[in-house]
Design a protein around this motif. Structure first.
Motif, PDB file in Angstrom:
ATOM      1  N   ALA A  10       0.853  -1.185   0.000  1.00 16.20           N
ATOM      2  CA  ALA A  10       0.000   0.000   0.000  1.00 16.20           C
ATOM      3  C   ALA A  10       0.892   1.239   0.000  1.00 16.20           C
ATOM      4  CB  ALA A  10      -0.903  -0.005   1.227  1.00 16.20           C
ATOM      5  N   ILE A  50      -6.539   0.557   4.560  1.00 17.00           N
ATOM      6  CA  ILE A  50      -6.230  -0.716   3.910  1.00 17.00           C
ATOM      7  C   ILE A  50      -7.122  -1.842   4.424  1.00 17.00           C
ATOM      8  CG2 ILE A  50      -3.837  -0.070   3.416  1.00 17.00           C
ATOM      9  CD1 ILE A  50      -2.947  -2.009   5.612  1.00 17.00           C
ATOM     10  N   GLY A  89     -10.828  -1.608   2.197  1.00 16.11           N
ATOM     11  CA  GLY A  89     -11.017  -1.846   0.762  1.00 16.11           C
ATOM     12  C   GLY A  89      -9.785  -1.487  -0.027  1.00 16.11           C
ATOM     13  N   THR A  90     -10.009  -1.070  -1.246  1.00 15.93           N
ATOM     14  CA  THR A  90      -8.927  -0.783  -2.177  1.00 15.93           C
ATOM     15  C   THR A  90      -8.340   0.602  -1.927  1.00 15.93           C
ATOM     16  OG1 THR A  90      -9.945  -2.229  -3.802  1.00 15.93           O
ATOM     17  CG2 THR A  90      -8.339  -0.649  -4.631  1.00 15.93           C
ATOM     18  N   ASP A 137      -1.266  -0.748 -13.238  1.00 16.57           N
ATOM     19  CA  ASP A 137      -2.345  -0.702 -12.260  1.00 16.57           C
ATOM     20  C   ASP A 137      -1.763  -0.931 -10.870  1.00 16.57           C
ATOM     21  OD1 ASP A 137      -4.588  -1.031 -10.713  1.00 16.57           O
ATOM     22  OD2 ASP A 137      -5.409  -2.695 -11.857  1.00 16.57           O
ATOM     23  N   ARG A 147      -3.476  -0.600  -7.846  1.00 17.52           N
ATOM     24  CA  ARG A 147      -4.464  -0.716  -6.773  1.00 17.52           C
ATOM     25  C   ARG A 147      -4.025  -1.788  -5.783  1.00 17.52           C
ATOM     26  NH1 ARG A 147      -8.614  -3.311  -8.841  1.00 17.52           N
ATOM     27  NH2 ARG A 147      -7.327  -3.837 -10.612  1.00 17.52           N
ATOM     28  N   TYR A 148      -4.104  -1.488  -4.495  1.00 19.61           N
ATOM     29  CA  TYR A 148      -3.765  -2.431  -3.431  1.00 19.61           C
ATOM     30  C   TYR A 148      -5.041  -2.775  -2.670  1.00 19.61           C
ATOM     31  CZ  TYR A 148      -1.749  -4.380   0.827  1.00 19.61           C
ATOM     32  OH  TYR A 148      -1.437  -5.208   1.868  1.00 19.61           O
ATOM     33  N   ASN A 149      -5.252  -4.057  -2.435  1.00 23.38           N
ATOM     34  CA  ASN A 149      -6.382  -4.505  -1.639  1.00 23.38           C
ATOM     35  C   ASN A 149      -5.876  -5.640  -0.766  1.00 23.38           C
ATOM     36  OD1 ASN A 149      -8.760  -6.321  -1.008  1.00 23.38           O
ATOM     37  ND2 ASN A 149      -9.827  -4.563  -1.904  1.00 23.38           N
ATOM     38  N   GLN A 202      -7.476  -8.955  -1.859  1.00 18.38           N
ATOM     39  CA  GLN A 202      -7.516  -9.396  -3.258  1.00 18.38           C
ATOM     40  C   GLN A 202      -6.297  -9.025  -4.092  1.00 18.38           C
ATOM     41  OE1 GLN A 202     -11.103  -7.431  -4.428  1.00 18.38           O
ATOM     42  NE2 GLN A 202     -12.419  -8.977  -3.505  1.00 18.38           N
ATOM     43  N   ARG A 203      -5.453  -8.121  -3.610  1.00 18.13           N
ATOM     44  CA  ARG A 203      -4.317  -7.659  -4.431  1.00 18.13           C
ATOM     45  C   ARG A 203      -3.233  -7.112  -3.521  1.00 18.13           C
ATOM     46  NH1 ARG A 203      -2.529  -3.868  -8.537  1.00 18.13           N
ATOM     47  NH2 ARG A 203      -2.406  -4.971 -10.512  1.00 18.13           N
ATOM     48  N   ASN A 204      -2.616  -8.003  -2.754  1.00 15.27           N
ATOM     49  CA  ASN A 204      -1.584  -7.584  -1.809  1.00 15.27           C
ATOM     50  C   ASN A 204      -0.213  -8.114  -2.261  1.00 15.27           C
ATOM     51  OD1 ASN A 204      -1.268 -10.291  -0.902  1.00 15.27           O
ATOM     52  ND2 ASN A 204      -2.785 -10.014   0.711  1.00 15.27           N
TER      53      ASN A 204
END
Length: 188
Positions: free
Chosen positions: A53, A60, A63-64, A109, A111-113, A116-118
Motif C-alpha cells: 500500500a 487498507i 477496501g482498495t 495498475d 491498486r492495493y487490496n 484481493q491484491r496484496n
C-alpha cells in the motif's frame, strides 16, 4: 581444442529468489529479488520487487487503496528470509519485468487490496509467470512465510530451496561480474 573452451562465453543467468518478511512495520512482506546477468548479455541485475500500500493507514482494512511497487533496501532484504530460488531464462526474466511494470503506478495498475491484491498476490503472479504450480492457497494470502513454503513444497523439482535468514544468504552470493564496455570494466 582448449582454446575453444577459453573463447566460449561464460554462462550467465538471472536468479529469482522469493523472500518473506514476517509481520512488522515494514512492507512488503513477500517479495522477490532478481540477480545475475541475462544469457543474452547486458549489464548485471541486482534488484528486488515487492508490492504494498502507498500509505499504511486503517483504510487498507476497508477496501482498495493506492498501491506501489517497491524496491527493497539492502538492510530490509538482509532482515528478511530467503525461501527459494529459480534460475530464469531470458524470456522469463522479460516476463517478470513486464509483470512488475504492470503493477507499477507509473506504468500500470497499482491498486492495493489487502484481501484481493496484496504483496502475496503479486508474488503469486510472478511465480505463475515463470511456470511454478500449486499457487492457489486462499487461506495463506495474508501469511507470507506459510504461502511461500507451500509454493516451495509444490515445486520441489523446479526450485532451489534456501530457507536462510537474509543476512546469511546474502553472504553466500558471489560478487556480480563487472560490466565490460569496450576495454573499461565498470564495478558493481
Amino acid at each position: 581444442m582448449a582454446w575453444l573452451l577459453i573463447a566460449a562465453p561464460a554462462h550467465a543467468a538471472v536468479t529469482m529468489t522469493f523472500w518473506s518478511h514476517e509481520l512488522g512495520n515494514s512492507f512488503p512482506h513477500a517479495f522477490f529479488t532478481l540477480r545475475g546477468t541475462p544469457d543474452a548479455g547486458g549489464p548485471p541485475i541486482d534488484t528486488s520487487y515487492g508490492f504494498t500500500a502507498r500509505s499504511l493507514t486503517p483504510a487498507i482494512l476497508l477496501g482498495t487503496v493506492a498501491g506501489k511497487l517497491e524496491v527493497g533496501a539492502r538492510g530490509y532484504i538482509a532482515s528478511s528470509d530467503a525461501r527459494f530460488s529459480v534460475t530464469l531464462t531470458d524470456a522469463e526474466y522479460g516476463q517478470v519485468r513486464a509483470l512488475a511494470a504492470a503493477w507499477d503506478a507509473k506504468t500500470g495498475d497499482s491498486r492495493y487490496n489487502l484481501n484481493q491484491r496484496n504483496c502475496i498476490h503479486f508474488v503469486k503472479e510472478a511465480a505463475r509467470t515463470i511456470g511454478l504450480t500449486g499457487l492457489d492457497h486462499p487461506k495463506l494470502m495474508k501469511r507470507p512465510r506459510s504461502y511461500l513454503l507451500a509454493v516451495a513444497a509444490a515445486n520441489r523439482a523446479a526450485i532451489t530451496t534456501i530457507d536462510l535468514p537474509g543476512k546469511a544468504y546474502l553472504a553466500t552470493l558471489p560478487p556480480l561480474a563487472p560490466v565490460q564496455i569496450g576495454a573499461t570494466a565498470i564495478p558493481n
